[in-house]
Design a protein around this motif. Structure first.
Motif, short mmCIF file in Angstrom:
data_model
loop_
_atom_site.label_atom_id
_atom_site.label_comp_id
_atom_site.label_asym_id
_atom_site.label_seq_id
_atom_site.Cartn_x
_atom_site.Cartn_y
_atom_site.Cartn_z
N ARG A 170 -17.58 -10.47 46.19
CA ARG A 170 -18.34 -10.24 47.42
C ARG A 170 -18.89 -11.55 47.96
NH1 ARG A 170 -22.21 -4.83 47.23
NH2 ARG A 170 -20.51 -3.28 47.28
N VAL A 171 -18.78 -11.73 49.27
CA VAL A 171 -19.32 -12.90 49.95
C VAL A 171 -20.40 -12.41 50.92
CG1 VAL A 171 -18.82 -14.81 51.50
CG2 VAL A 171 -17.17 -14.17 49.73
N TYR A 172 -21.64 -12.86 50.72
CA TYR A 172 -22.78 -12.39 51.51
C TYR A 172 -23.10 -13.38 52.63
CZ TYR A 172 -23.74 -9.05 47.75
OH TYR A 172 -23.66 -8.03 46.84
N LEU A 173 -23.57 -12.83 53.73
CA LEU A 173 -23.97 -13.63 54.89
C LEU A 173 -24.96 -12.80 55.73
CD1 LEU A 173 -21.27 -13.54 57.68
CD2 LEU A 173 -21.14 -12.02 55.73
N PRO A 174 -25.81 -13.48 56.57
CA PRO A 174 -26.04 -14.92 56.62
C PRO A 174 -27.01 -15.33 55.52
CG PRO A 174 -27.40 -13.83 58.23
CD PRO A 174 -26.58 -12.75 57.58
N ARG A 175 -27.34 -16.62 55.50
CA ARG A 175 -28.25 -17.10 54.46
C ARG A 175 -29.65 -16.52 54.67
NH1 ARG A 175 -28.75 -21.60 51.17
NH2 ARG A 175 -26.55 -21.21 50.79
N PRO B 49 -15.57 -27.25 42.44
CA PRO B 49 -15.42 -25.87 41.95
C PRO B 49 -16.69 -25.36 41.27
CG PRO B 49 -14.26 -27.40 40.52
CD PRO B 49 -14.72 -28.19 41.70
N VAL B 50 -16.99 -24.10 41.52
CA VAL B 50 -18.06 -23.41 40.80
C VAL B 50 -17.41 -22.73 39.61
CG1 VAL B 50 -19.93 -21.75 40.95
CG2 VAL B 50 -19.24 -23.04 42.98
N ILE B 51 -17.84 -23.05 38.41
CA ILE B 51 -17.18 -22.58 37.19
C ILE B 51 -17.83 -21.29 36.70
CG2 ILE B 51 -16.57 -23.18 34.81
CD1 ILE B 51 -16.64 -26.10 35.64
N ASN B 52 -17.00 -20.29 36.49
CA ASN B 52 -17.43 -18.98 35.98
C ASN B 52 -18.63 -18.41 36.74
OD1 ASN B 52 -15.41 -19.26 34.10
ND2 ASN B 52 -16.77 -19.78 32.41
N ALA C 203 -23.55 -16.84 42.67
CA ALA C 203 -23.74 -18.26 42.98
C ALA C 203 -23.97 -18.45 44.47
CB ALA C 203 -22.52 -19.07 42.53
N LEU C 204 -24.90 -19.36 44.80
CA LEU C 204 -25.17 -19.71 46.20
C LEU C 204 -24.08 -20.63 46.73
CD1 LEU C 204 -28.99 -20.51 46.09
CD2 LEU C 204 -27.93 -18.50 47.13
N GLU D 161 -21.48 -21.57 63.53
CA GLU D 161 -22.50 -22.22 62.69
C GLU D 161 -23.21 -21.22 61.78
OE1 GLU D 161 -25.10 -24.58 65.04
OE2 GLU D 161 -23.52 -25.99 65.63
N ASN D 162 -22.49 -20.21 61.36
CA ASN D 162 -23.06 -19.27 60.39
C ASN D 162 -23.27 -19.97 59.05
OD1 ASN D 162 -23.56 -16.49 59.18
ND2 ASN D 162 -21.76 -17.15 58.00
N VAL D 163 -24.41 -19.72 58.44
CA VAL D 163 -24.69 -20.27 57.11
C VAL D 163 -24.40 -19.18 56.09
CG1 VAL D 163 -26.41 -21.30 55.61
CG2 VAL D 163 -26.45 -21.82 58.05
N TRP D 164 -23.36 -19.40 55.27
CA TRP D 164 -22.95 -18.41 54.27
C TRP D 164 -23.93 -18.43 53.10
CZ3 TRP D 164 -18.64 -15.34 55.25
CH2 TRP D 164 -17.88 -15.72 56.37
#
Length: 698
Positions: free
Chosen positions: A458-463, A421-424, A428-429, A357-360
């Protein structure tokens, strides 16, 4: 903001291709849509605009891309595409051949095949238009040329082997008359014949009516191809004369035949269309065995003859418009095979947070997204690494990596899981991204000439957001607007913290590059510009202690020049030539070379060390900074000349050797101050005429 930030970084090719990708390639700029090369228009020569040119009948391509164009008056024009210069090879009214002749070029010889002349085949020297040889028959059979082509070794002439003369004197090829190719060497000797038992005309054909029925071309492996436009058959022969292929083409009005360096065949469309009609005439691209490849997208129009030059540029003669169009291979975005669209797709393997249940939190992309292109990023999360896919419980990573499924099938099967999709996205959250595992789908959408490039994600975690620092009433915002709004400031603070964290790197010359490295060099008094490479600056910084220790000395100047140019210079000081200057007969030349001032010295470098004027100015400026006080430093760039009253140093910029002939090709250039001497005895009184050497009296 003081908090622990965790992230996954995808910045290598293997990171992005951990799951699977389609129509993507890795470059120094990042992952992008695959690029290919397609023909596009380089230039169009309008022959009608050339002074004195009446209209084109045929053309050939020679060395260095020079064009040889036969006009309606039977004049041959040489056109230099690079210098835009044209002249006649033969004087007007030469009567050597007619306007129905065919041209081919082999080396420095122009081959003219005249179906109406007494001398059917003639070879002329391109340099002086002298005739080398003529040929009228083969093995007792008169040559009636129907097409001609040449490579560097042989000339190939298509001709009928069975010709009859009617009562009114007209020459015809009877029904079932044989057609073949005669191979002729550069000395004018017939060497071989190439033919096929089925290569025959179906009905009686007047020779004059067979004008431009056949087109011939030679491949790089010496294979010969001939296209019969009447029967729509393309014949291919091996270099030894064996039949290679017999290809039947659609019943269209084709004309012209050319073979590129990859042995791909190109055939043009010569239909005549109405002025108001759409021009749908094209060039057909075939493989060497006749398989359909594509239409050449870079050209539309009538084709009367096709040729390739040594650089694989395609030249197209259009007699209707009196033009020669040059196409060259240009970079283009490759279509995705599954969809035919200018796009690429990548599915990543699961990113494992190791926490249920990690919130990215968010993603940041380092990407170049040109105008007319887009990057789309979709995602989904789960606490399990296996899901129901296509009705069965499947490990998602194994499904994504499955070699038996196409990328489109994989993406479609997971379509219900992906987020919009998130465009460009630059920063972005994630929304609704809750779960231990995170999967990403990245789509590249390009244009014909441009593609996005993604170098780092890059993908950051947790929120974690600034929302937790606000009173509880603001944290209850159900719409999420407050959180999204505060994320703008969170991104700014994160960026500042990253810059502060990376600040020590900016003081390490071995780690930084570009502007930061030049900034460090400025600390040591180096005036650098765009001509300084990063490695030069790093080496200067490393050697700075020794340079300052020996500043103003011969050793220090040698080291400084070596760092900038890559090689040690030659330094001449006054004491080295003082004895020569004391001799009256040598004083003038010595003063001219090195100067007469006792407090001056000369620094000699080769042209390879300072090839541009900007670098020479920079070197002189460096010498002025490093020289001892009250002295003069002269920079001398040694030229590769042998003038005995200039800077001539044996083994440095001068070499004694046996004389040799000068050979130039597209990869060679001729320097200035070069004397060219004729070798051939061409009997011209204005070109180095030396009796008994290159001229003789008769």
């Amino acid at each position: 903001m003081e908090r622990e930030t965790l992230f996954f970084s995808l910045n290598k090719q293997a990171d992005f291709e951990s799951g699977g990708s389609d129509n993507l390639e890795w470059t120094p700029q990042g992952l992008r849509i695959k690029q290919t090369q397609k023909y596009g228009v380089r230039s169009t020569l309008r022959l009608g605009e050339l002074e004195g040119f009446p209209g084109a009948r045929d053309f050939a391509v020679g060395l260095y891309g020079r064009l040889f164009v036969l006009d309606e008056a039977a004049d041959v024009w040489i056109y230099d595409q690079d210098n835009r210069y044209h002249e006649k090879l033969f004087p007007s009214g030469h009567q050597l051949f007619g306007s129905r002749s065919m041209l081919a070029v082999t080396g420095d010889m122009l081959i003219v095949a005249d179906p109406e002349g007494e001398t059917v085949l003639s070879a002329f020297a391109i340099g002086n238009s002298q005739r080398y040889w003529t040929l009228a028959d083969y093995d007792g059979i008169r040559i009636h040329p129907l097409a001609a082509a040449a490579d560097d070794t042989f000339v190939y002439v298509v001709m009928p082997f069975d010709v009859l003369t009617t009562e009114d004197g007209e020459s015809i090829v009877p029904a079932e008359g044989r057609i073949g190719i005669v191979q002729i060497d550069r000395s004018g000797q017939c060497r071989a014949v190439m033919t096929d038992d089925k290569w025959q005309v179906k009905t009686d054909e007047p020779l004059r009516a067979m004008d431009k029925r056949f087109f011939a071309a030679v491949a790089g492996d010496s294979s010969v191809y001939v296209f019969d436009t009447a029967d729509h058959i393309l014949y291919g022969f091996e270099s030894d004369g064996a039949l290679k292929s017999r290809i039947y083409l659609p019943s269209l009005r084709f004309a012209g035949l050319a073979v590129d360096s990859h042995s791909q065949l190109y055939i043009g469309d010569s239909r005549i269309i109405a002025d108001e009609g759409e021009d749908d005439r094209f060039i057909l691209n075939l493989g060497q065995t006749g398989e359909w490849i594509n239409k050449v997208p870079g050209f539309r129009g009538k084709t009367d003859k096709l040729m390739f030059d040594a650089r694989d540029r395609m030249l197209i003669l259009n007699e209707e418009e009196d033009t020669v169009t040059t196409l060259e291979l240009q970079p283009r975005t490759q279509e995705r095979e599954e969809t035919g669209m200018l796009e690429g797709v990548c599915l990543t393997a699961a990113l494992d947070s190791a926490e249920a249940e990690n919130v990215w939190h968010k993603m940041t992309l380092d990407a170049d997204i040109p105008d007319e292109t887009q990057l789309h990023v979709s995602y989904f999360c789960s606490d399990r690494d296996s899901l129901i896919v296509n009705g069965s419980y499947t490990a998602v990573d194994a499904f994504i990596r499955s070699p038996g499924l196409s990328m489109k099938e994989k993406a479609d099967a997971l379509a219900t899981f992906w987020s919009p999709p998130v465009i460009n996205p630059r920063d972005a959250l994630f929304f609704g991204a809750k779960g231990r595992y995170l999967w990403l789908k990245i789509e590249w959408i390009g244009s014909e000439r441009k593609t996005p490039s993604l170098s780092k994600l890059r993908v950051y975690l947790p929120r974690t957001t600034l929302l937790s620092h606000l009173p509880a009433i603001y944290q209850e915002d159900a719409s999420g607007f407050t959180e999204r709004f505060l994320s703008l400031f969170g991104t700014m603070f994160d960026s500042i913290e990253e810059k502060i964290g990376e600040l020590p790197r900016h003081f390490d010359s071995e780690l930084v590059s570009g502007p930061y490295l030049k900034w460090l060099g400025g600390w040591l008094g180096i005036e650098v510009d765009e001509h300084w490479s990063d490695e030069q600056i790093r080496r200067f910084i490393r050697e700075a202690p020794e340079l300052y220790r020996y500043r103003g000395t011969r050793r220090g100047i040698e080291k400084m020049v070596e760092i900038y140019t890559g090689a040690k210079p030659f330094i001449i000081e006054y004491f080295q030539y003082r004895a020569m200057r004391e001799a009256a007969e040598l004083r003038e030349i010595t003063d001219q070379l090195y100067g007469m001032h006792p407090c001056s010295f000369s620094v000699l470098v080769t042209t390879e060390q300072a090839p541009t004027e900007k670098q020479r100015i920079m070197l002189q400026h460096m010498l002025d900074q490093q020289k001892p006080a009250f002295t003069e430093a002269h920079l001398i760039v040694l030229q590769p000349w042998m003038y005995l009253d200039m800077h001539t140093y044996l083994g440095v910029n001068t070499l004694l050797s046996e004389p040799s002939l000068l050979h130039l090709d597209p990869n060679r250039s001729m320097p200035s101050d070069t004397l060219i001497v004729d070798v051939d005895r061409d009997h011209r009184m204005d070109q180095h005429t030396r009796l008994g050497l290159d001229s003789e009296l008769e």
